[in-house]
Motif scaffolding. Structure first.
Motif, PDB file in Angstrom:
ATOM      1  N   ASP A 118       0.709  -1.302   0.019  1.00 19.13           N
ATOM      2  CA  ASP A 118      -0.020  -0.104   0.147  1.00 19.13           C
ATOM      3  C   ASP A 118       0.919   1.310   0.139  1.00 19.13           C
ATOM      4  O   ASP A 118       0.198   2.258  -0.154  1.00 19.13           O
ATOM      5  CB  ASP A 118      -0.799   0.060   1.105  1.00 19.13           C
ATOM      6  CG  ASP A 118      -0.270   0.163   2.478  1.00 19.13           C
ATOM      7  OD1 ASP A 118       0.998  -0.358   2.587  1.00 19.13           O
ATOM      8  OD2 ASP A 118      -0.838   0.167   3.391  1.00 19.13           O
ATOM      9  N   TYR A 143      -7.728  -3.927  -2.326  1.00 15.91           N
ATOM     10  CA  TYR A 143      -7.442  -4.190  -0.990  1.00 15.91           C
ATOM     11  C   TYR A 143      -8.647  -5.052  -0.309  1.00 15.91           C
ATOM     12  O   TYR A 143      -8.415  -5.896   0.688  1.00 15.91           O
ATOM     13  CB  TYR A 143      -6.914  -3.364  -0.200  1.00 15.91           C
ATOM     14  CG  TYR A 143      -5.451  -2.549  -0.639  1.00 15.91           C
ATOM     15  CD1 TYR A 143      -4.723  -3.539  -0.973  1.00 15.91           C
ATOM     16  CD2 TYR A 143      -5.395  -1.431  -0.838  1.00 15.91           C
ATOM     17  CE1 TYR A 143      -3.369  -3.245  -1.403  1.00 15.91           C
ATOM     18  CE2 TYR A 143      -4.084  -1.010  -1.133  1.00 15.91           C
ATOM     19  CZ  TYR A 143      -2.992  -1.818  -1.458  1.00 15.91           C
ATOM     20  OH  TYR A 143      -2.087  -1.270  -2.155  1.00 15.91           O
ATOM     21  N   ASP A 148      -7.312  -7.127   2.828  1.00 14.43           N
ATOM     22  CA  ASP A 148      -6.041  -6.644   3.717  1.00 14.43           C
ATOM     23  C   ASP A 148      -6.854  -5.099   4.181  1.00 14.43           C
ATOM     24  O   ASP A 148      -6.901  -4.252   3.567  1.00 14.43           O
ATOM     25  CB  ASP A 148      -5.045  -6.332   2.564  1.00 14.43           C
ATOM     26  CG  ASP A 148      -3.803  -5.510   3.388  1.00 14.43           C
ATOM     27  OD1 ASP A 148      -3.838  -5.176   4.400  1.00 14.43           O
ATOM     28  OD2 ASP A 148      -2.778  -5.529   2.449  1.00 14.43           O
ATOM     29  N   ALA A 151      -4.791  -2.067   4.794  1.00 16.79           N
ATOM     30  CA  ALA A 151      -4.262  -1.128   3.500  1.00 16.79           C
ATOM     31  C   ALA A 151      -5.831  -0.542   3.117  1.00 16.79           C
ATOM     32  O   ALA A 151      -5.652   0.479   2.329  1.00 16.79           O
ATOM     33  CB  ALA A 151      -3.868  -2.225   2.140  1.00 16.79           C
TER      34      ALA A 151
END
Length: 291
Positions: A118, A143, A148, A151
């Motif tokens: 990121d 993301y 994630d 991120a």
């Protein structure tokens, strides 16, 4: 190839003639391996469809053009892209494990289900606010697809900053781009959109900040407490204001009575409480839903 008479017949039947629909300039590169460093002099991947393209570790791509290229299932491990052009590129299911970028162009690029650090948000985002906003948005969605959460939060924060800057410039900036795109009454509309955006940011960070929402609750307590002291019948008594501040949380959350407030003020307090709790619930659901 269709004959003219046949082409004309197909055109009248709703088909597209050969004179209109022609072969594009995309070439497909499937299951290839980059074995050495590439530069603009020995490689140009513009408009190419790169399927399962791999590269050896620490491969350097310098000033290579990937304009409107499509990356599908590619894997780049610890590679380095220096001043490459990814304008309009599309990344699908790629893995950029510990791969870094420096001075690259990502205008109009999109990402889907890609493993990518990121830090690309702060290092490689386009300079223009509208492009920066779209760049952060596509990475946020990417993301979310790979789960994630950290991120995702970073991308949302970056997107909100770019959105606020873009909305502000849309009505206040004298730059040619904004003045040609937003004219007349549209400027007023953009000013209203920016005002609403800033107000919601102050109240609850546009759905991303629990701390800002708690600050709004404290401000509501302060208003309720001071109003309780002012309407207690002795507005010059400091002790009344202190007692009002002490009772404000209970009044706001409906634990105790409405004190000296009338029906209208009590209704406003109740409505504010319901909206505030709805905001808090929305933030918690969004935060926990990303895990």
């Amino acid at each position: 190839m269709l004959l003219p008479a046949v082409a004309a017949k197909h055109s009248t039947d709703g088909m597209i003639s050969a004179e209109v629909l022609k072969k594009g300039n995309r070439d497909q590169i499937v299951d290839y391996y980059v074995a050495k460093n590439l530069t603009a002099e020995n490689a140009d991947f513009s408009y190419k469809i790169l399927t399962r393209l791999n590269a050896s570790k620490k491969t350097i791509f310098q000033k290579v053009s990937f304009v409107h290229a499509v990356f599908e299932g590619c894997y780049f491990n610890q590679c380095f892209f220096d001043s490459c052009d990814f304008t309009g590129a599309r990344f699908i299911g790629c893995n950029f494990h510990q791969t870094s970028f420096a001075g690259c162009k990502f205008a109009y690029a999109t990402f889907e289900r890609c493993q990518i650090d990121d830090d690309i948000l702060s290092k490689e985002a386009p300079l223009e606010d509208n492009l920066k906003m779209r760049f952060a948005r596509t990475l946020r969605m990417n993301y979310q697809q790979i789960g994630d959460a950290k991120a995702v939060n970073h991308a949302i924060s970056f997107e909100l900053q770019a959105t606020e800057s873009y909305l502000y410039k849309s009505w206040a900036s004298g730059e040619t781009y904004y003045r040609e795109k937003y004219r007349g009454i549209i400027v007023v509309r953009q000013f209203w959109r920016w005002t609403c955006f800033r107000l919601l940011d102050l109240i609850w960070g546009n759905g991303e900040s629990v701390l800002k929402l708690l600050r709004s609750f404290l401000l509501a307590f302060l208003v309720v407490g001071l109003s309780e002291g002012a309407t207690s019948g002795d507005p010059w008594n400091l002790r009344k204001y202190l007692m009002g501040l002490q009772h404000a949380p209970a009044i706001f959350f409906g634990v105790s009575g409405v004190g000296s407030f009338g029906p209208t003020a009590a209704s406003v307090i109740a409505a504010t409480r319901l909206v505030g709790m709805a905001f808090l619930t929305a933030i918690l659901i969004k935060r926990l839903g990303r895990r």
